[in-house]
Design a protein around this motif. Structure first.
Motif, PDB file in Angstrom:
ATOM      1  N   GLN A 159       0.827  -1.201   0.000  1.00  0.00           N
ATOM      2  CA  GLN A 159       0.000   0.000   0.000  1.00  0.00           C
ATOM      3  C   GLN A 159       0.862   1.251   0.000  1.00  0.00           C
ATOM      4  OE1 GLN A 159      -3.240   0.684  -0.128  1.00  0.00           O
ATOM      5  NE2 GLN A 159      -3.826   2.263   1.337  1.00  0.00           N
ATOM      6  N   HIS A 184      -6.863   2.739  -2.993  1.00  0.00           N
ATOM      7  CA  HIS A 184      -5.956   3.133  -1.917  1.00  0.00           C
ATOM      8  C   HIS A 184      -6.743   3.443  -0.638  1.00  0.00           C
ATOM      9  CE1 HIS A 184      -2.165   4.764  -0.376  1.00  0.00           C
ATOM     10  NE2 HIS A 184      -2.852   5.786   0.111  1.00  0.00           N
ATOM     11  N   PHE A 187      -8.192   0.052   0.862  1.00  0.00           N
ATOM     12  CA  PHE A 187      -7.200  -0.777   1.537  1.00  0.00           C
ATOM     13  C   PHE A 187      -6.618  -0.073   2.764  1.00  0.00           C
ATOM     14  CE2 PHE A 187      -7.170  -3.374  -2.327  1.00  0.00           C
ATOM     15  CZ  PHE A 187      -7.151  -4.635  -1.745  1.00  0.00           C
TER      16      PHE A 187
END
Length: 270
Positions: A159, A184, A187
């Motif tokens: 990430q 993004h 997560f």
């Protein structure tokens, strides 16, 4: 003269704004100001770190760097501080009202720096537990806690690297940044909840291993068990509140979906 589509769009936008202005009284009562909530959340994060540090110092013998059980105690402290508290703080940077005005550059730097600090503490926490296991001949990576924790750390590293590449470096095209941004964000919340699950399962596992062989059994709920169970609940509450804050529409940056929000950091206006 406006085209029919433009007129309908303006009317729809005005209707949505009017709906926001004339909300149900109960909804207005529940719409807490962000800054007091943020202050409470910061205090809760501090309490989580204080609780895990007190647990390791008072009941588990303190801290050391010699591969002993005291070195293991760095593992829960660093994981809670990094993967839960600092990570949660990084996730909420763009919810600060001050981040809604002016250039995004300092806020992107702060977001990335907090996430990087969380990752560094997490790596140090892994070093502590692997060093302890190796020095005492304890097998690694056999429990559900270890699988979940390592998967969370690997996902977090991916990430961070993906966010750095997409939003910091200028080579990612705008359409790719716009496409990746909701992934993004998704997560980000997912990793936080996985971190909370890893910490809670780790606390439970440590209590099962420690409260036996001459000590009061876990099932009899000694003082240490009550304290560590409370720590687990505090960590869970912190994670739930952060995810709730991220999901609250009125606390999102007003231009969250604008093209500028997907602009790479190195080319952003300062």
């Amino acid at each position: 003269m406006e085209a029919p589509g433009e007129a309908e769009g303006a009317a729809g936008s005005s209707g949505r704004r009017a709906g926001l202005r004339h909300r149900h009284p109960v909804a207005e009562m529940l719409d807490l100001p962000f800054l007091p909530f943020c202050a409470f959340l910061g205090g809760l994060g501090f309490v989580c770190v204080a609780f895990v540090s007190t647990w390791c110092q008072h009941w588990r013998g303190g801290f050391a760097l010699d591969g002993s059980a005291q070195m293991f105690n760095w593992h829960p402290v660093l994981m809670v501080t990094g993967m839960v508290v600092l990570y949660g703080a990084a996730a909420l940077v763009y919810r600060l009202p001050a981040a809604w005005r002016g250039p995004k550059f300092p806020w992107k730097v702060l977001h990335g720096t907090l996430a990087l600090a969380a990752f560094i503490l997490t790596v140090l926490g892994l070093v502590a537990v692997f060093r302890f296991h190796n020095d005492h001949g304890t097998p690694n990576m056999y429990s559900l806690h270890s699988w979940l924790g390592l998967a969370t750390v690997l996902l977090f590293s991916c990430q961070w690297l993906a966010g750095f590449s997409a939003f910091l470096l200028p080579w990612a095209p705008a359409w790719l940044r716009a496409l990746y941004k909701p992934v993004h964000v998704f997560f980000g919340s997912t990793i936080l909840m996985l971190s909370v699950a890893s910490c809670v399962s780790g606390i439970n596992e440590k209590l099962f291993f420690s409260l036996k062989n001459g000590t009061t059994e876990y099932s009899r709920l000694p003082a240490e068990a009550v304290f560590a169970n409370t720590l687990g609940l505090l960590i869970l509450l912190f994670g739930v509140l952060v995810v709730g804050a991220l999901a609250k529409p009125s606390w999102r940056r007003p231009d969250a979906d604008s093209p500028d929000s997907c602009q790479p950091l190195l080319t952003a206006e300062r």
